[in-house]
Design an enzyme around this catalytic site. Structure first.
Site, short mmCIF file in Angstrom:
data_model
loop_
_atom_site.label_atom_id
_atom_site.label_comp_id
_atom_site.label_asym_id
_atom_site.label_seq_id
_atom_site.Cartn_x
_atom_site.Cartn_y
_atom_site.Cartn_z
N TYR A 225 -1.75 -9.32 -6.55
CA TYR A 225 -2.58 -9.32 -5.35
C TYR A 225 -3.40 -10.61 -5.30
O TYR A 225 -4.19 -10.89 -6.20
CB TYR A 225 -3.52 -8.12 -5.31
CG TYR A 225 -2.83 -6.76 -5.25
CD1 TYR A 225 -1.47 -6.65 -4.93
CD2 TYR A 225 -3.52 -5.60 -5.54
CE1 TYR A 225 -0.85 -5.41 -4.88
CE2 TYR A 225 -2.90 -4.35 -5.48
CZ TYR A 225 -1.56 -4.28 -5.16
OH TYR A 225 -0.94 -3.04 -5.12
N PRO B 230 -1.48 5.64 2.85
CA PRO B 230 -1.50 7.00 3.40
C PRO B 230 -1.76 7.04 4.90
O PRO B 230 -1.51 8.06 5.54
CB PRO B 230 -2.63 7.67 2.62
CG PRO B 230 -3.54 6.56 2.23
CD PRO B 230 -2.62 5.40 1.94
N ALA C 249 -0.31 4.81 6.85
CA ALA C 249 0.82 4.03 7.36
C ALA C 249 0.36 2.65 7.83
O ALA C 249 0.70 2.19 8.92
CB ALA C 249 1.54 4.78 8.48
N GLN D 62 3.59 5.33 -8.31
CA GLN D 62 2.82 4.91 -7.14
C GLN D 62 3.77 4.52 -6.01
O GLN D 62 4.24 3.39 -5.94
CB GLN D 62 1.88 3.74 -7.48
CG GLN D 62 0.94 3.41 -6.33
CD GLN D 62 -0.05 2.31 -6.66
OE1 GLN D 62 -0.20 1.36 -5.90
NE2 GLN D 62 -0.74 2.43 -7.78
N ASP E 100 -7.68 0.77 -8.07
CA ASP E 100 -6.30 0.28 -8.27
C ASP E 100 -6.16 -1.15 -7.79
O ASP E 100 -6.65 -1.52 -6.71
CB ASP E 100 -5.32 1.16 -7.48
CG ASP E 100 -3.89 0.67 -7.64
OD1 ASP E 100 -3.28 0.98 -8.68
OD2 ASP E 100 -3.39 -0.01 -6.72
N LYS F 4 -4.80 3.42 16.65
CA LYS F 4 -5.31 2.23 17.34
C LYS F 4 -4.20 1.41 17.99
O LYS F 4 -4.48 0.59 18.87
CB LYS F 4 -6.10 1.35 16.38
CG LYS F 4 -5.28 0.73 15.25
CD LYS F 4 -6.19 -0.05 14.31
CE LYS F 4 -5.43 -0.63 13.12
NZ LYS F 4 -6.32 -1.34 12.18
N GLN G 175 -16.43 1.89 6.18
CA GLN G 175 -15.14 2.56 6.25
C GLN G 175 -14.92 3.48 5.06
O GLN G 175 -14.29 4.54 5.18
CB GLN G 175 -14.00 1.53 6.29
CG GLN G 175 -13.91 0.72 7.57
CD GLN G 175 -12.84 -0.35 7.48
OE1 GLN G 175 -12.64 -0.96 6.43
NE2 GLN G 175 -12.13 -0.58 8.57
N TRP H 18 -5.24 -4.08 -2.34
CA TRP H 18 -3.94 -4.73 -2.11
C TRP H 18 -4.03 -5.89 -1.12
O TRP H 18 -3.66 -7.02 -1.43
CB TRP H 18 -2.95 -3.67 -1.60
CG TRP H 18 -1.63 -4.21 -1.10
CD1 TRP H 18 -1.02 -5.36 -1.47
CD2 TRP H 18 -0.77 -3.59 -0.14
NE1 TRP H 18 0.19 -5.51 -0.81
CE2 TRP H 18 0.36 -4.44 0.02
CE3 TRP H 18 -0.84 -2.41 0.60
CZ2 TRP H 18 1.39 -4.13 0.90
CZ3 TRP H 18 0.21 -2.11 1.46
CH2 TRP H 18 1.31 -2.96 1.61
#
Length: 339
Positions: free
Chosen positions: A54, A207, A209, A177, A49, A216, A292, A21
């Protein structure tokens, strides 16, 4: 990797979906984006996805190039149609037959594939009769350009009407979604019960947020330099206005002991939390660095117990957004950019 069924179908998708995204074609260079996709594949992720909007179609092209050479049958690729793309003319947006038909052809070309596994209506189009939209989707399925149909951020009433039309047309509406996290729980009151009744699963985005649940963002401190909250192109307004209020940040810091008890990082805790909901088929993650991805996937190794799930909820009580009426604000009443 573990897999769950997409709705009431025999089609399985990975519990973690890799999405692009806010990264591919905008925030990270193409070689880094490709490295992240390779890391997702190495971690066992098979579901990917994206959407035509995008980076104004560039993200689809980047993903298509990154997946080039992979066995297509071993992948599940999802994309979306609705938002304005290209020169953003009056028919470059919405869920009219014209835009849907042109949209799927463009997406397939950019993704370098003959079909997508789930073709999703990115929002509900109040300006197009739903019958027209669903007929176009049905024709795309019959043409073999999509295997299943999904939607994104539709209300429970819209899901119910679309599901009925899908059954009449002989196609399967298998997924919705929505945004969903321990801080954004608006789907729980109406969307989830309706979806369970109809045989529709959730593939959830944000997920973590949008980074707030990583911990952080510290209360009383400036946002970290280079974080999404400082990036005007990366959803900063949503973070600042909704998720990063001072009392929210204070509550999020209290999640660290729960994560420690579960043997998870804060990100992994957030992913495990959404996957605890049986109506969630998959949680979408993004990445700006390959490392990550592997770290996030570890969330599926330790399913969250009921007690720890409850502990997260209790910690965030009062700051988590739970108002089901928010689901009625997700789709614009008029097509964006055409008025």
């Amino acid at each position: 990797m573990k897999y769950r069924y997409a709705g009431n179908s025999g089609f399985k998708i990975s519990e973690i979906t890799y999405g692009n995204w806010l990264t591919h074609g905008s925030q990270v260079e193409n070689d880094v984006a490709t490295a992240c996709v390779r890391a997702a594949l190495d971690a066992g992720i098979t579901s990917f996805d994206t959407a035509d909007v995008y980076a104004n179609t560039v993200a689809e092209s980047v993903l298509g190039e990154a997946l080039k050479g992979e066995r297509r049958e071993s992948l599940e690729i999802f994309t979306k149609v609705f938002n304005a793309i290209g020169p953003k003319g009056p028919n470059d947006v919405g869920l009219s037959r014209k835009h849907i038909m042109e949209g799927i052809n463009g997406s397939l070309q950019r993704l370098q594939t003959d079909y997508v596994d789930i073709y999703q209506a990115h929002r509900y189009d109040y300006e197009t009769p739903l019958e027209e939209t669903m007929q176009a989707f049905a024709d795309i399925v019959r043409q073999g350009k999509a295997l299943y149909i999904g939607v994104s951020e539709w209300t429970s009433e819209q899901l119910r009407e679309a599901h009925q039309l899908a059954r009449q047309l002989g196609i399967q509406l298998v997924t919705n979604q929505p945004q969903y996290s321990a801080l954004w729980r608006v789907i729980e009151e109406k969307i989830v019960p309706t979806s369970e009744e109809l045989g529709i699963s959730q593939i959830v985005f944000s997920p973590v947020a949008q980074g707030v649940l990583t911990g952080k963002y510290k209360p009383g401190e400036p946002y970290p330099e280079g974080s999404r909250a400082t990036d005007s192109k990366g959803g900063a307004s949503m973070i600042k206005n909704t998720l990063a209020q001072e009392e929210t940040l204070v509550a999020v810091q209290k999640l660290q002991p729960i994560a420690d008890e579960a043997g998870l990082s804060m990100v992994q805790l957030s992913l495990a939390w959404v996957l605890h909901n049986p109506n969630v088929a998959s949680a979408i993650i993004g990445a700006s660095r390959p490392e990550q991805v592997a770290e996030n996937v570890k969330a599926i190794e330790k399913p969250l117990s009921d007690d720890l799930w409850d502990a997260v909820n209790e910690t965030l009580a009062g700051v988590a957004v739970t108002d089901a009426e928010r689901t009625y604000q997700m789709s614009p009443k008029q097509r964006p950019g055409t008025n």
